[in-house]
Write a protein that holds these residues in place. Sequence first.
Motif, PDB file in Angstrom:
ATOM      1  N   ASP A  25      68.886  40.304  15.081  1.00 45.67           N
ATOM      2  CA  ASP A  25      69.203  41.673  15.478  1.00 45.67           C
ATOM      3  C   ASP A  25      68.266  42.601  14.717  1.00 45.67           C
ATOM      4  O   ASP A  25      68.418  42.802  13.526  1.00 45.67           O
ATOM      5  N   ARG A  26      67.272  43.133  15.433  1.00 46.91           N
ATOM      6  CA  ARG A  26      66.246  43.898  14.745  1.00 46.91           C
ATOM      7  C   ARG A  26      66.837  45.130  14.051  1.00 46.91           C
ATOM      8  O   ARG A  26      66.354  45.535  13.006  1.00 46.91           O
ATOM      9  N   SER A  27      67.893  45.704  14.633  1.00 47.95           N
ATOM     10  CA  SER A  27      68.441  46.925  14.037  1.00 47.95           C
ATOM     11  C   SER A  27      68.978  46.643  12.633  1.00 47.95           C
ATOM     12  O   SER A  27      68.949  47.497  11.762  1.00 47.95           O
ATOM     13  N   ASN A  28      69.439  45.397  12.406  1.00 45.16           N
ATOM     14  CA  ASN A  28      69.896  45.027  11.067  1.00 45.16           C
ATOM     15  C   ASN A  28      68.775  45.151  10.054  1.00 45.16           C
ATOM     16  O   ASN A  28      68.965  45.661   8.956  1.00 45.16           O
ATOM     17  N   VAL A  30      66.052  46.880  10.327  1.00 47.70           N
ATOM     18  CA  VAL A  30      65.627  48.268  10.166  1.00 47.70           C
ATOM     19  C   VAL A  30      66.529  48.977   9.168  1.00 47.70           C
ATOM     20  O   VAL A  30      66.065  49.618   8.223  1.00 47.70           O
ATOM     21  N   VAL A  31      67.847  48.827   9.361  1.00 46.33           N
ATOM     22  CA  VAL A  31      68.784  49.496   8.448  1.00 46.33           C
ATOM     23  C   VAL A  31      68.735  48.839   7.070  1.00 46.33           C
ATOM     24  O   VAL A  31      68.827  49.503   6.051  1.00 46.33           O
ATOM     25  N   LEU A 197      75.913  47.792   7.510  1.00 47.53           N
ATOM     26  CA  LEU A 197      75.673  46.453   8.047  1.00 47.53           C
ATOM     27  C   LEU A 197      76.938  45.610   8.068  1.00 47.53           C
ATOM     28  O   LEU A 197      77.358  45.154   9.124  1.00 47.53           O
ATOM     29  N   SER A 291      81.834  51.981  12.000  1.00 48.91           N
ATOM     30  CA  SER A 291      80.671  52.633  11.421  1.00 48.91           C
ATOM     31  C   SER A 291      80.995  54.074  11.037  1.00 48.91           C
ATOM     32  O   SER A 291      80.525  54.578  10.024  1.00 48.91           O
TER      33      SER A 291
END
Lengths: 375, 582
Positions: A25-28, A30-31, A197, A291
């Motif tokens: 999961d690329r967003s992981n 990034v964050v 996360l 979130s």
Amino acid sequence: MSAGGFSRRRLVALVRKETRQMLRDRSNLVVGLLLPLVLVLLFGYGLSFDVRNGRIAVVMEDSSAATSSIVAGLAGSDYLDPIWTNSMVEAEGMIRVGRADAILRVPPDFTRDVVSGGAQLQLILNGVDSNTAQSIESYATGAIQMALAHIADRQGSAAPSGVTVVQRVWFNEANTSTWFLVPGLIVLVMTLIGAFLTSLLIAREWERGTLEALFVTPMRPLELVLAKLAPYLVIGAIDLVMCLIAARYLFGVPMRGSLWIITLSSMLYLLVSLALGLVISGVTRNQFAASQMALLASFMPAMMLSGFVFDLRNVPPVIQMVSQILPATHFMGLIKTLFMAGDYWPQILRANAILALYAVLLIYLSWRMLAKRLD
Amino acid sequence: MTGLTVRAEALQKRFHDRDLGTVTAVDGLTLEIRSGELTALVGPDGAGKTTLIRMIAGLLRPDAGALQVLGIDVIRDPQAVQDRISYMPQKFGLYEDLSVQENLVLYADLHAVPLAERQQRFARMLQMTDLAAFTARPAGKLSGGMKQKLGLACTLVRSPDLLLLDEPSVGVDPLSRRELWKIIQQLVDEDHLSVIISTAYLDEAARCAQVFVMNEGRLLDQGPPATLRQKASGLTFTATPPAGQPARQLQARLIDAPDLIIDAVPQGDNVHFIQQPGADLADLLGGAAVQPRPEELEDAFMILLRGESEGQPISTPPTQPAPAMPARRGDGPVIVVRDLVRKFGDFTAVASTSFDVARGEVFGLLGPNGAGKTTTFRMLCGLLPATSGQLEVAGLNLRHARAQARARIGYVAQKFSLYGNLTVRENLQFFGGAYGLAGRDLRDRIAAMTRQFDLEPAAKSGLLPAGYKQRLAMATGLLHGPEILFLDEPTSGIDPLARRAFWRTITALAQTGVTIIITTHFMEEAEYCDRIAIQDAGEMLAIGTPREVREKAGPEGAKDMNSAFIAIVEAARARRAGQVAA
């Protein structure tokens, strides 16, 4: 066949699964990795409470050697940027439209009064931004006192006022806010990983229905909790190294405490933060709510109430009490001491004991929350 | 092999809901399920099937009663049961970002399958599910039917003592359904696996050794399908309407007479119906030829359920059909599609498709998952532009006049897409406003719609029963008096009773002159349509009246729409495979 307990093999299988999911999961990433880097650079370079080139409007109603040496003292300061004006009216106009932060007025009979003693200078500050006003006040008074000392020196007498105050700021001698902000940034980054996360992890499994299938296997809840924490501990450790390197080599922040205590305390706080994220995730069972809640319950308080920006001694008692509940506050105090002052054992032991207690409590809660029941 | 896998006594489970108060999902259930057999749980929505399965899996704790699974008290020691059973929830429980192989390995590790045994087991599962070629593909990129087979394979990485499947065939096309059942059947025959399956399809239940019929948390009846079927013995008939009269019309007339008729569905050009014992049907049938037909499990199921709601009509037929607002007549087709193509990148979702739909027709779009139905549908509604081709809806070209065309169509999405916390009236007011209705017009239309669909204007939308939610969705779609109504899989996951009610409403609507375009997974529902089209892999395979399509399928498909569908799609796939090979 009912093995009864913990199985290392299942734990390894679950850790592998969580790691794969995290990496895919690329967003992981990034964050988890990019955002901390951006924060470090942003806070390190961009955000600063220091005042440079504070614009000070100077109104000279008297003109002599003494007054010009005062004005020269102002111009010589890095922090002040004097603007010459012709009248008080003009200076007031400038402050009103925001072209000046302060006015220094030298009254008509200043030179005469210096000789007779009891001379007065008028310093008017724009109090809209009180932090800036305070800084300018101290810079300006400092510069003026220096100038006065020079005058006295030249006249061969003692300083006009009997006492000379030598100012000195401890720990943050340079008085740069970078030194003060960067250690706090470690707290923020560790909080961020937990809040953004891990808070999604269990909620996502509830939403996608995978938890229901996972429950009806020999898996034990504690195995799942530990498996969810593991990959993010690694991400947090990478972030920590990044922060430490930036602090030391990019911003030149002193590191007076021992590195291993800084590291161990940070990892302990990271564990607390990750477990808090899991608990939030388990309570809400919904990614969006999780979130939002993580933002409100962990990230914002860590930013506002932990002493990151605002000195906790200056806040009302109620807020102080609230801030004492936050694990972030204890870690914030500790990490600043470790960086600026060194190993101060009573604080190290106390803060780490509190953090350890939180870690155990939160892991226990997230474990209970996965008690393999849908109702 | 003999013995019991599940034994429940006076089992009770209640849920507390802030809005609905206490809901009793399972109410004093006592049953015994034998091991080594295939057991089906059937019943309408809210019968308590899922709750029962979850209690058996140890995921829910009963409020009262005793429950033993594999001889273990599951209430006291759920983990001991969970160590030995496998369970596939409705959402399959797959990790979409893990590959097929990784999903299998994860579950094998969790169930501690020895490495030596694993290779052989995986090979068998992959071969059974036809997934061997896709082991590296992420589960999220599989089609619906493949996902479901993988879900099943994951639960079967070792041979469980009991397999629980919660509605595995919801939203899955007939081909995938048939493959799934082949796997289950094989496991029961070869491994003597104990399987409990909940389903909305009675033809699936008919394959099981034991069937438990549930309703509102209670057990209505149980037994082997052959025994249950006998309930309908002597009551089942086929009626053939006089030439020229559509079967749908006769079916509507029959189903509106609950005192005489228990159930009626169109089947081919005929109507299959169940009569009330001793009813005199001479007047009602009015010249239709009647012949007895063998009873089926579905007939028994309908009798059981209708016994529960004594004397009530299956649906409230529209008392006062609202006039089809704009009387824009002018015969000729209301939808014209010529050489329609839609590509996503280099993937062709819809390939050169042409068809017409006449005014007042009920037109069904059928096809397996991923056939291009939804894409075609969205293009017709003007939600998705076509890559090429001509598309005319209500006489307007969708390329130029999309907004005007949209004002003449109504759309009912697959999911309930209204505001749950608004009342029925507020929802209608909002959507009416969105369509440009206001003042007196809007009030009149809302009054007409609530009357037509028997809706209570002050009721909160989110709390309506599923069937009424759907009526509200349809009322919303019809508010602005559209000429065409689009319905996207309106009956997916709905039990037979609710489906009857739904189709009764559709039949009534068609009589008022509204054209209806509908997609569905239930092939027998195609019989309600005037014409149907079967799509697969973006191609139009067959189009025509249900009878024409069945005849096209050849002798294999002629008996019912389900087999016709499978025959047509398989023939087309074989042809394509042949082309690729050549």
